[in-house]
Write a protein that holds these residues in place. Structure first.
Motif, PDB file in Angstrom:
ATOM      1  N   LEU A  25       0.839  -1.210   0.000  1.00 37.49           N
ATOM      2  CA  LEU A  25       0.000   0.000   0.000  1.00 37.49           C
ATOM      3  C   LEU A  25       0.867   1.251   0.000  1.00 37.49           C
ATOM      4  O   LEU A  25       0.578   2.217  -0.697  1.00 37.49           O
ATOM      5  CB  LEU A  25      -0.938  -0.016   1.216  1.00 37.49           C
ATOM      6  CG  LEU A  25      -2.110  -1.003   1.128  1.00 37.49           C
ATOM      7  CD1 LEU A  25      -2.813  -1.125   2.472  1.00 37.49           C
ATOM      8  CD2 LEU A  25      -3.108  -0.575   0.065  1.00 37.49           C
ATOM      9  N   MET A  28       2.185   1.934  -3.252  1.00 37.00           N
ATOM     10  CA  MET A  28       1.135   2.417  -4.144  1.00 37.00           C
ATOM     11  C   MET A  28       0.797   3.879  -3.857  1.00 37.00           C
ATOM     12  O   MET A  28      -0.101   4.440  -4.482  1.00 37.00           O
ATOM     13  CB  MET A  28      -0.125   1.557  -3.986  1.00 37.00           C
ATOM     14  CG  MET A  28       0.001   0.179  -4.622  1.00 37.00           C
ATOM     15  SD  MET A  28      -1.296  -0.952  -4.061  1.00 37.00           S
ATOM     16  CE  MET A  28      -2.741  -0.171  -4.772  1.00 37.00           C
ATOM     17  N   VAL A  30       0.039   5.281  -0.596  1.00 34.18           N
ATOM     18  CA  VAL A  30      -0.692   5.600   0.632  1.00 34.18           C
ATOM     19  C   VAL A  30       0.310   6.112   1.670  1.00 34.18           C
ATOM     20  O   VAL A  30       1.243   5.396   2.037  1.00 34.18           O
ATOM     21  CB  VAL A  30      -1.421   4.351   1.196  1.00 34.18           C
ATOM     22  CG1 VAL A  30      -2.164   4.705   2.470  1.00 34.18           C
ATOM     23  CG2 VAL A  30      -2.379   3.790   0.165  1.00 34.18           C
ATOM     24  N   LYS A  31       0.121   7.362   2.110  1.00 36.77           N
ATOM     25  CA  LYS A  31       1.144   7.969   2.960  1.00 36.77           C
ATOM     26  C   LYS A  31       0.790   7.970   4.436  1.00 36.77           C
ATOM     27  O   LYS A  31       1.660   8.090   5.295  1.00 36.77           O
ATOM     28  CB  LYS A  31       1.390   9.411   2.495  1.00 36.77           C
ATOM     29  CG  LYS A  31       2.319   9.437   1.278  1.00 36.77           C
ATOM     30  CD  LYS A  31       2.465  10.833   0.702  1.00 36.77           C
ATOM     31  CE  LYS A  31       3.167  10.731  -0.649  1.00 36.77           C
ATOM     32  NZ  LYS A  31       2.797  11.841  -1.518  1.00 36.77           N
TER      33      LYS A  31
END
Lengths: 80, 80
Positions: A25, A28, A30-31
């Motif tokens: 994630l 991809m 997502v921080k």
């Protein structure tokens, strides 16, 4: 009567599967992800009209087969 | 903000894992089991105070990675 059971790893047990999902994630984009942990989910349909009896039966299933209580916790909910 | 996600196989999709668990339970003496189906469960902890934003973000994670929407459904709940 239908029940749902969630089986999760205890807090201090490492969750390599969750770690991989979390890393993916992040890759991809997502921080703001602090943590993700993976568990199991069961939907159980029993021929039992008494909710207490049914719940006890599901509890027994969890203790004997569905969950490994050394490393896992389980939660039972009546859904129908 | 914490979320829980359950990912389950769609109704008409075969669940071999659940079948095996169901057969094992029957072999262990459970007589009133109609059906058991297995799914996945995720606990997600996000740094996000806005519940709508957070939920949308989790929905995106499900659509992109956690669930295969061809054969699976997912449900998101806010837990904390």
């Amino acid at each position: 009567m239908k029940f749902s059971v969630t089986v999760t790893l205890k807090k201090d047990v490492l969750d390599p599967q969750g770690k991989v999902v979390g890393q993916t994630l992040k890759n991809m984009g997502v921080k703001n992800l602090n943590q993700i942990r993976q568990g199991k989910f069961f939907e159980i349909d029993l021929s039992e009209e008494n909710s207490t009896k049914g719940k006890n039966q599901v509890k027994e299933m969890c203790e004997k087969l569905l969950a490994n209580q050394i490393i896992e916790d389980f939660k039972i909910k009546i859904t129908e």
